[in-house]
Design a protein around this motif. Structure first.
Motif, mmCIF file in Angstrom:
data_model
loop_
_atom_site.group_PDB
_atom_site.id
_atom_site.type_symbol
_atom_site.label_atom_id
_atom_site.label_comp_id
_atom_site.label_asym_id
_atom_site.label_seq_id
_atom_site.Cartn_x
_atom_site.Cartn_y
_atom_site.Cartn_z
ATOM 1 N N GLU A 283 4.295 14.008 -26.785
ATOM 2 C CA GLU A 283 5.193 12.864 -27.024
ATOM 3 C C GLU A 283 5.731 12.407 -25.667
ATOM 4 O OE1 GLU A 283 6.463 10.012 -29.466
ATOM 5 O OE2 GLU A 283 5.380 11.787 -30.170
ATOM 6 N N PHE A 284 5.123 11.374 -25.146
ATOM 7 C CA PHE A 284 5.388 10.939 -23.769
ATOM 8 C C PHE A 284 5.241 9.429 -23.747
ATOM 9 C CE2 PHE A 284 4.577 10.291 -19.284
ATOM 10 C CZ PHE A 284 5.201 11.330 -18.622
ATOM 11 N N ARG A 285 6.348 8.728 -24.041
ATOM 12 C CA ARG A 285 6.286 7.280 -24.219
ATOM 13 C C ARG A 285 6.597 6.560 -22.907
ATOM 14 N NH1 ARG A 285 10.287 7.548 -29.393
ATOM 15 N NH2 ARG A 285 8.992 8.919 -30.719
ATOM 16 N N VAL A 286 5.627 5.848 -22.416
ATOM 17 C CA VAL A 286 5.817 5.061 -21.198
ATOM 18 C C VAL A 286 6.441 3.731 -21.605
ATOM 19 C CG1 VAL A 286 4.718 4.075 -19.166
ATOM 20 C CG2 VAL A 286 3.808 6.181 -20.169
ATOM 21 N N GLN A 287 7.712 3.538 -21.281
ATOM 22 C CA GLN A 287 8.435 2.357 -21.731
ATOM 23 C C GLN A 287 8.072 1.109 -20.928
ATOM 24 O OE1 GLN A 287 9.090 3.699 -24.526
ATOM 25 N NE2 GLN A 287 11.198 2.952 -24.673
ATOM 26 N N ARG A 288 7.937 1.267 -19.635
ATOM 27 C CA ARG A 288 7.505 0.156 -18.788
ATOM 28 C C ARG A 288 7.125 0.692 -17.422
ATOM 29 N NH1 ARG A 288 12.779 -3.188 -16.463
ATOM 30 N NH2 ARG A 288 14.155 -1.413 -16.109
ATOM 31 N N LEU A 289 6.338 -0.097 -16.694
ATOM 32 C CA LEU A 289 6.034 0.211 -15.307
ATOM 33 C C LEU A 289 7.032 -0.525 -14.415
ATOM 34 C CD1 LEU A 289 2.124 0.037 -15.195
ATOM 35 C CD2 LEU A 289 3.611 1.968 -15.775
ATOM 36 N N LYS A 290 7.424 0.111 -13.344
ATOM 37 C CA LYS A 290 8.368 -0.493 -12.413
ATOM 38 C C LYS A 290 7.660 -1.567 -11.578
ATOM 39 C CE LYS A 290 11.945 2.260 -13.252
ATOM 40 N NZ LYS A 290 13.245 1.775 -13.734
ATOM 41 N N ASN A 291 8.327 -2.691 -11.427
ATOM 42 C CA ASN A 291 7.802 -3.782 -10.601
ATOM 43 C C ASN A 291 8.331 -3.588 -9.184
ATOM 44 O OD1 ASN A 291 6.678 -6.131 -9.662
ATOM 45 N ND2 ASN A 291 8.169 -7.480 -10.618
ATOM 46 N N LYS A 292 7.572 -2.854 -8.380
ATOM 47 C CA LYS A 292 8.061 -2.398 -7.078
ATOM 48 C C LYS A 292 7.721 -3.386 -5.960
ATOM 49 C CE LYS A 292 5.553 1.144 -7.806
ATOM 50 N NZ LYS A 292 4.781 2.392 -7.634
ATOM 51 N N LEU A 293 8.504 -3.297 -4.895
ATOM 52 C CA LEU A 293 8.241 -4.086 -3.700
ATOM 53 C C LEU A 293 6.870 -3.764 -3.138
ATOM 54 C CD1 LEU A 293 9.065 -5.794 -1.150
ATOM 55 C CD2 LEU A 293 10.013 -3.663 -0.233
ATOM 56 N N GLY A 294 6.568 -2.511 -3.009
ATOM 57 C CA GLY A 294 5.288 -2.057 -2.476
ATOM 58 C C GLY A 294 4.763 -0.925 -3.323
ATOM 59 N N GLY A 436 -1.234 -11.701 10.393
ATOM 60 C CA GLY A 436 -0.574 -10.474 9.971
ATOM 61 C C GLY A 436 0.299 -10.655 8.756
ATOM 62 N N TYR A 437 0.793 -11.865 8.552
ATOM 63 C CA TYR A 437 1.712 -12.138 7.441
ATOM 64 C C TYR A 437 0.978 -12.434 6.145
ATOM 65 C CZ TYR A 437 6.130 -13.706 5.387
ATOM 66 O OH TYR A 437 7.246 -13.824 4.602
ATOM 67 N N THR A 438 -0.345 -12.527 6.189
ATOM 68 C CA THR A 438 -1.108 -12.818 4.980
ATOM 69 C C THR A 438 -1.604 -11.535 4.331
ATOM 70 O OG1 THR A 438 -3.289 -12.974 6.037
ATOM 71 C CG2 THR A 438 -1.894 -14.956 6.089
ATOM 72 N N GLU A 439 -1.861 -11.620 3.044
ATOM 73 C CA GLU A 439 -2.360 -10.463 2.305
ATOM 74 C C GLU A 439 -3.838 -10.188 2.575
ATOM 75 O OE1 GLU A 439 -0.550 -8.408 0.742
ATOM 76 O OE2 GLU A 439 1.327 -9.508 0.422
ATOM 77 N N ASP A 440 -4.499 -11.043 3.370
ATOM 78 C CA ASP A 440 -5.900 -10.821 3.703
ATOM 79 C C ASP A 440 -6.059 -9.732 4.755
ATOM 80 O OD1 ASP A 440 -6.893 -12.884 2.007
ATOM 81 O OD2 ASP A 440 -6.199 -14.356 3.469
ATOM 82 N N PHE A 441 -4.973 -9.363 5.411
ATOM 83 C CA PHE A 441 -4.985 -8.307 6.415
ATOM 84 C C PHE A 441 -4.075 -7.182 5.933
ATOM 85 C CE2 PHE A 441 -6.330 -12.135 8.455
ATOM 86 C CZ PHE A 441 -7.256 -11.748 9.426
ATOM 87 N N PRO A 442 -4.345 -5.931 6.333
ATOM 88 C CA PRO A 442 -3.640 -4.793 5.701
ATOM 89 C C PRO A 442 -2.187 -4.612 6.090
ATOM 90 C CG PRO A 442 -5.153 -4.018 7.402
ATOM 91 C CD PRO A 442 -5.414 -5.487 7.239
ATOM 92 N N LEU A 443 -1.695 -5.306 7.117
ATOM 93 C CA LEU A 443 -0.342 -5.018 7.570
ATOM 94 C C LEU A 443 0.738 -5.580 6.654
ATOM 95 C CD1 LEU A 443 -0.546 -5.124 11.454
ATOM 96 C CD2 LEU A 443 -0.841 -3.235 9.864
ATOM 97 N N ALA A 444 0.426 -6.604 5.867
ATOM 98 C CA ALA A 444 1.403 -7.059 4.876
ATOM 99 C C ALA A 444 1.632 -5.967 3.832
ATOM 100 C CB ALA A 444 0.922 -8.351 4.218
ATOM 101 N N MET A 445 0.538 -5.355 3.379
ATOM 102 C CA MET A 445 0.651 -4.225 2.452
ATOM 103 C C MET A 445 1.427 -3.081 3.088
ATOM 104 S SD MET A 445 -0.735 -0.935 2.051
ATOM 105 C CE MET A 445 -2.330 -0.942 2.850
ATOM 106 N N ARG A 446 1.119 -2.797 4.348
ATOM 107 C CA ARG A 446 1.771 -1.674 5.008
ATOM 108 C C ARG A 446 3.269 -1.912 5.182
ATOM 109 N NH1 ARG A 446 1.168 3.334 4.945
ATOM 110 N NH2 ARG A 446 -1.076 2.994 5.167
ATOM 111 N N TYR A 447 3.633 -3.139 5.511
ATOM 112 C CA TYR A 447 5.055 -3.471 5.679
ATOM 113 C C TYR A 447 5.822 -3.251 4.374
ATOM 114 C CZ TYR A 447 9.216 -6.271 6.743
ATOM 115 O OH TYR A 447 10.512 -6.704 6.936
ATOM 116 N N ARG A 448 5.209 -3.619 3.253
ATOM 117 C CA ARG A 448 5.855 -3.419 1.954
ATOM 118 C C ARG A 448 5.843 -1.949 1.545
ATOM 119 N NH1 ARG A 448 2.756 -5.155 -1.431
ATOM 120 N NH2 ARG A 448 1.167 -6.375 -0.367
ATOM 121 N N GLU A 449 4.896 -1.210 2.076
ATOM 122 C CA GLU A 449 4.732 0.189 1.681
ATOM 123 C C GLU A 449 5.710 1.121 2.388
ATOM 124 O OE1 GLU A 449 3.077 3.216 -0.539
ATOM 125 O OE2 GLU A 449 2.449 1.125 -0.600
#
Length: 578
Positions: A283-294, A436-449
């Motif tokens: 019995e393990f009810r996942v109520q919602r997933l968190k909408n996280k920054l990264g 660097g500010y676009t999601e086409d390059f990995p540093l936007a992901m890294r900054y949010r992470e």
């Protein structure tokens, strides 16, 4: 009409035809299609790069701290994570985020989190390489350093999957408190096969762990948890709501709950399987997933427990002490993961500036940019050294002094390194400019992470207060910490002054009232963190790197931003290691 009547004058041009060319307009005709699409002055893709062989700092640290025997395996891992295919899987895992499926098509509650296939390929590769539990399954001197380096290489490219990988590694000491659970589950945790489906754990080639500690009314103050554990024959049944459950598709979880019939309402630790041995879903009810920054590729959730089957771990009423062993190891991985992110940020920035030209010169050859990327490289180097040094302190054969050192140093390093992560990622992003500010390059992901490691397993204040507790309850950790700093004594007068400052602040905190000590805790922990890094740089980094790090962080003309290295810095020597 007479045949001699003049015909009407022809229109100058019809609506659908271009006007006739004149000497004045001939040059304005459209040019041939495609002339503007010749791509120039753009760096090539940073793929097919061996991320281990090209990072001399990590290779040297692995050798220095006793895991040189793992060089071949780490070289293979470095080659794999550097491929275009793995990097594309990393991108897709963050772009195609997890989805909660609460019910099947016939209305049965299933509480499944579904991931893009790329995520399964990433985490499957990490498990196969032993990034989760190789230090435990194949113990030998240097095993924890080798595992930390493996974890780092995967986390450098795709950080989200590292959450369940870390928890699976960290749970082992906690489970060893409960021999009957350890006997059944440790062999499963040591497996190097991955199966992301929900089915009986005994049928899977390997399993992964999650954890659920915090609740909405308490957060980090887990002692006010309201989830209740009712003891029954063979285990316990849990009922409650967890505000954050990490990696809800894992095979089992450590969960904190209040003992129902304990007059003091003490907290105990419990092991909660997602699927029971006979294949029945718990019995393990996942109520919602968190909408996280990264941390987009990894699912974090709220869960409801309602008569959920659980098994006690550790002594009743001592749940926080039991689970803190898991927390200590995940804190270590926060440091390793942040340092891995710094490596990605520095490597991407350096790749760009070594290939891109502006104002008549390659960017790397322009002093303003050289200063910035060299400084980013120094931060990456100091953090990598500290991460690997801590991993060595967590080896199975660690002495009593090493264990005291790691008790204090792990929290200090998490504060120092993880707080530096977001700013470091931003500065690296700026090196790429608009790209660097676009999601086409990995540093936007890294900054949010990067912020997640600073928040998870204790934000700055929580860590600072934990350091204060360690100073009070485990005073031997102070001596062990200073013994580590003493190893670099005499190498640089600025460092010696910093060590003296640490000693002075520790003495002042010890004699202060609780409120005064708490108010000064962040200053103390930050000073201790930079002292650890500076000492390691003096002991293990080349003189050019150590001098630049000390001068820019401790010198009289130090700045507050990246890119203000002292005059005379040997940038070429620093960057040759990155």
């Amino acid at each position: 009409m007479s045949s001699t009547t003049a015909a009407p004058a022809k229109a100058a041009h019809s609506l659908g035809d271009p006007p006739p060319a004149t000497p004045q307009t001939a040059a304005l005709r459209p040019a041939p299609v495609g002339r503007t699409h010749t791509v120039k002055n753009q760096p090539p893709e940073r793929t097919e790069v061996n991320e281990y062989l090209t990072f001399q700092v990590l290779r040297e640290a692995v050798e220095t701290f006793g895991a040189g025997w793992a060089d071949a395996e780490l070289t293979a891992t470095g080659q794999h994570v550097g491929t275009a295919e793995f990097q594309e899987d990393a991108r897709l895992a963050n772009a195609e985020t997890p989805e909660l499926v609460s019910f099947d098509h016939r209305g049965n509650r299933i509480d499944e989190v579904r991931f893009h296939p790329s995520y399964h390929r990433v985490i499957g590769a990490a498990v196969a390489a032993g990034a989760h539990t190789s230090a435990w399954s194949a113990p030998r001197p240097g095993a924890h350093v080798a595992r930390a380096a493996t974890f780092s290489l995967f986390a450098q490219i795709e950080p989200g999957h590292a959450c369940p990988i870390s928890m699976t590694h960290a749970v082992v000491p906690a489970l060893q408190h409960q021999p009957e659970l350890a006997e059944k589950w440790l062999p499963r945790l040591f497996g190097t096969g991955y199966d992301g489906t929900l089915r009986a754990p005994g049928e899977k080639p390997g399993v992964l762990m999650g954890m659920a500690m915090t609740e909405k009314q308490g957060g980090s103050d887990v002692r006010v948890n309201e989830t209740v554990a009712r003891r029954v024959e063979g285990g316990a049944l849990l009922t409650g709501h967890k505000w954050f459950c990490s990696a809800p598709m894992s095979d089992a979880f450590l969960v904190l709950a209040r003992e129902e019939n304990d007059p003091e309402g003490r907290i105990s630790c419990f092991f909660v399987p997602r699927v029971l041995e006979d294949g029945t879903r718990n019995e393990f009810r996942v109520q919602r997933l968190k909408n996280k920054l990264g941390n987009k590729s990894n699912a974090s959730s709220e869960i409801e427990l309602d008569g959920t089957v659980a098994f006690p771990v550790g002594e009743a009423g001592r749940g926080v002490r039991t689970i803190i062993e898991m927390v200590a190891r995940t804190r270590l991985d926060c440091v390793i993961g942040t340092a891995a992110g710094m490596r990605q940020a520095a490597a991407e920035a350096l790749w760009h500036v070594r290939h891109r030209k502006a104002f008549g010169r390659t960017l790397i050859d322009q002093p303003a940019m050289t200063n910035v990327v060299a400084d980013l490289a120094l931060e990456s180097e100091a953090s990598t050294l500290l991460a690997m040094r801590l991993a060595a302190a967590h080896e199975d054969d660690a002495s009593a002094q090493e264990q005291s050192f790691r008790r204090l140093a792990t929290a200090v390093a998490k504060y120092r390194v993880c707080k530096r992560g977001p700013g470091h990622a931003y500065e690296a992003m700026e090196c790429l400019g608009g790209n660097g500010y676009t999601e086409d390059f990995p540093l936007a992901m890294r900054y949010r992470e990067q912020p997640v490691s600073a928040i998870w397993e204790g934000s700055g204040n929580v860590i600072a207060l934990d350091v204060l507790r360690a100073l009070t309850r485990e005073p031997e950790s102070i001596a062990a910490f200073d013994a580590e700093l003493a190893l670099a004594a005499g190498a640089d007068p600025r460092y010696d002054a910093l060590r003296a400052r640490v000693q002075r602040e520790l003495a002042e905190i010890a004699g202060a009232t609780p409120d005064v000590a708490q108010a000064g805790a962040r200053r103390l922990v930050g000073t201790m963190g930079i002292a650890l890094q500076a000492g390691l740089m003096l002991r293990y980094a080349p003189s050019a790197s150590a001098e630049a790090f000390i001068g820019s962080r401790l010198g009289e003309d130090r700045g507050i931003d990246y890119g203000v290295l002292p005059a005379g810095t040997d940038h070429e020597a620093i960057l040759a290691r990155h």
